[in-house]
Motif scaffolding. Structure first.
Motif, mmCIF file in Angstrom:
data_model
loop_
_atom_site.group_PDB
_atom_site.id
_atom_site.type_symbol
_atom_site.label_atom_id
_atom_site.label_comp_id
_atom_site.label_asym_id
_atom_site.label_seq_id
_atom_site.Cartn_x
_atom_site.Cartn_y
_atom_site.Cartn_z
ATOM 1 N N LEU A 164 6.705 1.461 -1.760
ATOM 2 C CA LEU A 164 5.673 1.649 -1.040
ATOM 3 C C LEU A 164 5.475 0.682 -0.209
ATOM 4 O O LEU A 164 4.952 0.815 1.175
ATOM 5 C CB LEU A 164 5.297 2.982 -0.963
ATOM 6 C CG LEU A 164 5.833 4.070 -1.443
ATOM 7 C CD1 LEU A 164 5.078 5.251 -2.474
ATOM 8 C CD2 LEU A 164 5.834 5.205 -0.063
ATOM 9 N N HIS A 223 0.969 7.457 3.466
ATOM 10 C CA HIS A 223 1.724 6.341 2.577
ATOM 11 C C HIS A 223 1.160 5.708 1.429
ATOM 12 O O HIS A 223 1.350 6.036 -0.026
ATOM 13 C CB HIS A 223 3.003 5.048 3.157
ATOM 14 C CG HIS A 223 3.998 5.786 4.433
ATOM 15 N ND1 HIS A 223 3.983 6.322 5.488
ATOM 16 C CD2 HIS A 223 5.227 6.773 3.292
ATOM 17 C CE1 HIS A 223 5.184 6.881 5.393
ATOM 18 N NE2 HIS A 223 5.752 7.105 4.177
ATOM 19 N N ALA A 267 1.289 5.974 -2.491
ATOM 20 C CA ALA A 267 1.897 5.095 -3.332
ATOM 21 C C ALA A 267 0.437 6.018 -4.602
ATOM 22 O O ALA A 267 0.800 4.554 -6.254
ATOM 23 C CB ALA A 267 1.150 3.994 -3.155
#
Length: 433
Positions: free
Chosen positions: A254, A235, A239
């Protein structure tokens, strides 16, 4: 008496059922999913004398550089050292002992030699590549896996992991075309392989393909994020892609939901938290109270330096929140670690001391010192670990510090260098004929 695993490697003290559980735990580790510690504990309940079960348990507590993992790994090693073991298993135990003592380079060499003699030993390949990552050894990230390829074929169950590891090594050595090909192949075979997913994300980050990266990561998050202990890092990559196209609201969302909100509390997760917020900090973007929460996560580690790369990221949180006592404590901890015998002393001496102090200076508004400290280490920063994408924070901090200190010519020169080496977001790529 010993039985063999599916790759034909002898396992001392194993039973048929414990081998099944060992294979499951190794699969979970290869994909970065599930709870391999719980699975290997079940295997050891079934077969307490299975040496490789204790070895895997030790690796699982060492490769994340968690302070609490060291005594657990030491206990696993002590138990296994009393058991009968074959030559390959004894070498794994030697690697575990070296890691426990902080001697990552020596452990990496032992694992290299195991894989040369036993190229189907996926655990030796994976543990070795994780050592290479901690050491910042880009060439070995590739070569350790590449030299094992003649023994492998695509119809083998763990091929996806070998392809994914090779993809990351190829990316870190600049072979982006082949890296993406192997990484995509690995994900196609095993969609839950978070390491392969991450390797392709690295390719796109290094090529400035932010929109491609967003599409890649958002195509099937249920595969790479569900029950994955690499989900925070992946993640983080997503981002970064959004940050590259100035979608700040997406970045913060995020961070709140997937990077900070779901983090299980591992050191590598704290690194991603700091690294993302620091990039926003360099842009002058207000992130509210997020820094305080991240600094709270780092606070228990301020008094001990186990891995200089982590120290730099802990300092980001302390500097951004003005926690001068913890900043001083961390600097003192590094000075104490310099006198130690493990590899971390070298990491600190070569890169980590300057990098950590430079972050502290930036936080205190001493931009001239930040520039002075970072310029000598930026081309050797691989010596304290991490990936190219992670170490990019050093250049970003240097450029911003030079700009704020009025060293505009230097800042512009560094930007020009960066634009040449790394395309701007979604810039057209030159293709050879």
């Amino acid at each position: 008496m010993s039985l063999n695993n599916p790759a034909g490697l002898a396992l001392t003290g194993a039973t048929a059922r414990s081998i099944e559980l060992l294979e499951q735990a190794e699969h979970e580790l290869r994909c970065f999913i599930g709870d391999p510690v719980a699975t290997i504990d079940r295997a050891l309940t079934e077969a307490p004398d299975m040496v490789m079960g204790h070895v895997l348990r030790a690796y699982l507590h060492l490769l994340g550089t968690e302070p609490a993992g060291i005594p657990v790994a030491a206990a696993a090693h002590a138990t296994a050292a009393k058991l009968p073991a074959n030559e390959r298993e004894s070498r794994h135990l030697r690697a575990v002992a070296l890691m426990t003592a902080g001697r990552w380079r020596a452990a990496a060499r032992v694992l290299e030699d195991i894989a040369i003699d036993h190229p189907l030993d996926v655990l030796a390949l994976q543990a070795g590549q994780q050592c290479d990552f901690l050491l910042g050894d880009s060439r070995m990230l590739r070569d350790r896996i590449a030299r094992a390829l003649p023994a492998w074929s695509m119809d083998m169950p763990a091929w996806h992991a070998v392809a994914g590891m090779l993809a990351f090594g190829l990316e870190e050595t600049g072979d982006y075309l082949r890296a993406e090909r192997y990484g995509r192949q690995a994900v196609e075979i095993q969609p839950r392989d978070g390491w392969a997913q991450h390797a392709v994300a690295h390719v796109m980050e290094m090529q400035g393909r932010r929109r491609d990266g967003i599409a890649w990561m958002r195509a099937a998050p249920q595969a790479w994020a569900q029950d994955s202990f690499l989900a925070v890092h992946n993640h983080w990559h997503l981002a970064l892609f959004h940050l590259g196209v100035d979608e700040i609201d997406e970045v913060l969302a995020l961070f709140d939901e997937a990077v900070f909100g779901r983090a299980p509390g591992l050191v590598f997760d704290f690194i991603d938290m700091s690294a993302l917020l620091w990039r926003l900090h360099l842009r002058g973007i207000d992130v509210g109270e997020r820094w305080q929460a991240v600094a709270d996560r780092w606070a228990p580690m301020a008094a001990r330096s186990l891995y200089a790369f982590s120290d730099m990221h802990a300092m980001m949180a302390f500097a951004a929140t003005g926690r001068t006592a913890q900043m001083r404590s961390l600097i003192d901890a590094q000075e104490m670690a310099l006198a130690g015998e493990g590899d971390n002393a070298g990491f600190i001496a070569e890169v980590g001391r300057a990098a950590t102090r430079a972050i502290a200076a930036f936080g205190e508004g001493d931009y001239a010192s930040t520039v002075r400290l970072l310029r000598p280490i930026r081309h050797v920063s691989h010596r304290f670990g991490g990936s190219h994408a992670q170490r990019d924070i050093i250049d970003l901090t240097l450029i911003e510090a030079a700009q704020r200190d009025g060293q505009r010519a230097l800042a512009e020169a560094l930007r020009a260098e960066r634009a040449f080496a790394k395309p701007e977001p979604d810039a057209p790529r030159v293709r050879s004929a």
